[in-house]
Scaffold this active site. Structure first.
Site: not given
Ligand code: BG6
Length: 487
Positions: A51, A213, A237, A336
């Site tokens: 936008r 993460e 995932h 996280k």
């Molecule tokens: C994304 C999530 O799909 O995957 C994120 O929305 C996450 O929250 C990310 O950080 C992790 O991806 P990768 O490839 O860095 O492990």
């Protein structure tokens, strides 16, 4: 060794959400790398749409800043010549006629519409693409996860998108499927005679899948607070990784052969609901702590809302109710602000039935196959050997170690690079079919409902720790520990 690249046809790739986080962090860098590798044919166009009232040059300037660190400035300038920008609002007519005319200038190009926006806009965007007949011919739409927030909303999105794009034109992306190790899992399992005879409950004791993460939610808090770890990571995932580990051998790599087998796994997951969620699941939320060597705030402070009940960590014990896997726990966890960034699948085999070694020879540990997705992609097979040298027979547990980067000297492309080109080539093998996404929600919904019904907040954990202590207890109750030996 250099990787060889397959050619692709000229394409137009339109990124809705073209100024957003995903576009900047992943999609445009991925396209730049493929451009550098010679896989963006000269007449191809990359069009950012959002936008913001930017012009082509304004967008390119922004990209110069963001992509500056991704290599050579001459390459970047050449790439930017193929990039343009259109300000559009999915909910307003203004500008759409001109946009359609622009796309139709290249009638022979494959057209990819990447919806990197909030799912609430998917329907508006597809309706307008349909109204301008941009969905016809070699047109494809890419949907970012999460598709909806439960089964009902996923169905709503799939129905609405499906009115304009057929299933074969719809690419539901889960970038974990584009990671090198995930594809290598297919080859390890089905390209070697060694593993498949052992790949079942007679020989495998349990499986762990960890996606940890170190980052917090930061500026994505607005999105994340409506999702949480279950919807953001586990429903997609991690379940996709589980499917790749657990599926039956497909008859071929044909897209539907693979996806049919994954679907069967999802449908065979044993339900977790109000009756057993407190025993089989743990959810957590990070508090202030130390991550990546610095003090970091807790999730509630980052969000500015101390009442949020959104989980930033989840651990659970899943089971697949079929002949191959009955009784084999799949421990899944993601979070996280954990101590390390590591994504791994660890498959632990059963102990040998009887030890012939003296009790002082050392502990006879179980074989473990560890597939590391990141960082340092590779595979380790942990074996017991004799400690070399004199001094009696002592046992030692060592890995047969294959780090892909060291072994092959190839810089692995980012998952998005591979997947974007798969869309252009029209290969949906590594994308989720509608029924897969819906089956995953069908399993996840009762867990989310059980959490809501319990009224219990997620358990706090310190940033920089491995999640709430209840997650440790979840696996220790079964006499096991989380795989944390990343040596
Ligand atoms: C994304 C999530 O799909 O995957 C994120 O929305 C996450 O929250 C990310 O950080 C992790 O991806 P990768 O490839 O860095 O492990």
């Amino acid at each position: 060794m250099t990787a060889s690249n397959l050619p692709v046809d000229p394409f137009d790739l339109v990124i809705f959400g073209g100024t957003g986080d995903l576009a900047m962090r992943k999609l445009l860098p991925a396209l730049l790398h493929r451009f550098h590798a010679g896989q963006v044919p000269p007449s191809s166009r990359i069009i950012g749409v959002a936008r913001e009232p930017l012009g082509d040059e304004g967008y390119r300037n922004h990209l110069r800043e963001v992509l500056g660190q991704h290599g050579d400035s001459t390459v970047l300038e050449a790439f930017l010549q193929q990039v343009s920008y259109r300000p559009l609002d999915a909910r307003k007519d203004e500008g759409w006629d001109e946009f359609a005319a622009l796309i139709k200038q290249q009638a022979g190009h494959v057209r990819v519409f990447y919806l990197s926006t909030s799912p609430q806009l998917f329907v508006d965007i597809c309706t307008r693409l349909g109204a301008h007949a941009l969905n016809l011919g070699e047109a494809r739409v890419v949907l970012e996860k999460p598709i909806g927030r439960d089964l009902a909303s996923a169905r709503g999105i799939n129905d609405a998108v499906g009115r304009f794009f057929s299933e074969s034109q719809t690419y539901r992306i889960d970038h974990y499927l584009g990671k090198e190790t995930v594809q290598n899992l297919l080859v390890l399992r089905f390209g070697n005679a060694l593993f498949e005879p052992l790949w079942n409950s007679a020989h495998i004791e349990h499986v762990q899948i960890t996606v940890a993460e170190t980052v917090g939610v930061g500026h994505r808090a607005g999105y994340y607070d409506h999702a949480g770890a279950m919807r953001d990571m586990l429903q997609n995932h991690i379940l996709q990784l589980l499917c790749m580990v657990a599926m039956e051998p497909p008859a071929s790599l044909a897209p539907d052969a693979v996806r049919d087998e994954k679907l069967k796994v999802l449908n065979a997951l044993k339900p977790i609901d109000e009756s057993n969620a407190s025993e089989l699941t743990v959810r957590g939320q990070y508090r202030a702590g130390v991550a990546e060597g610095a003090s970091v705030p807790g999730y509630p402070d980052e969000l500015g809302n101390t009442r949020s009940q959104t989980e930033t960590f989840v651990a659970l014990k899943a089971e697949i109710g079929n002949w191959r896997w009955a009784g084999v726990p799949f421990y899944l966890r993601t979070g996280k602000r954990l101590p390390e960034r590591v994504s791994e699948i660890a498959v632990t085999f059963k102990p040998v039935p009887h030890s012939i070694f003296a009790s002082n020879a050392g502990k006879l540990l179980q074989n473990r196959l560890v597939l590391r997705l990141q960082p340092d992609e590779g595979v380790k097979l942990w074996l017991t050997i004799k400690d070399p040298g004199p001094g009696g027979l002592r046992l030692r547990h060592v890995p047969l170690d294959m780090s892909f980067a060291e072994e092959f000297g190839v810089q692995q492309p980012d998952a998005y690079e591979r997947l974007l080109l798969d869309v252009v080539r029209g290969n949906p093998t590594l994308f989720m079919r509608r029924d897969e996404v819906e089956a995953a929600w069908r399993w996840a919904d009762p867990i989310l409902e059980a959490w809501d019904a319990s009224g219990e907040p997620p358990r706090p954990y310190f940033a920089g720790s491995w999640g709430p202590s209840a997650a440790v207890a979840l696996i220790e109750r079964d006499g096991r520990t989380w795989h944390e030996d990343h040596a």
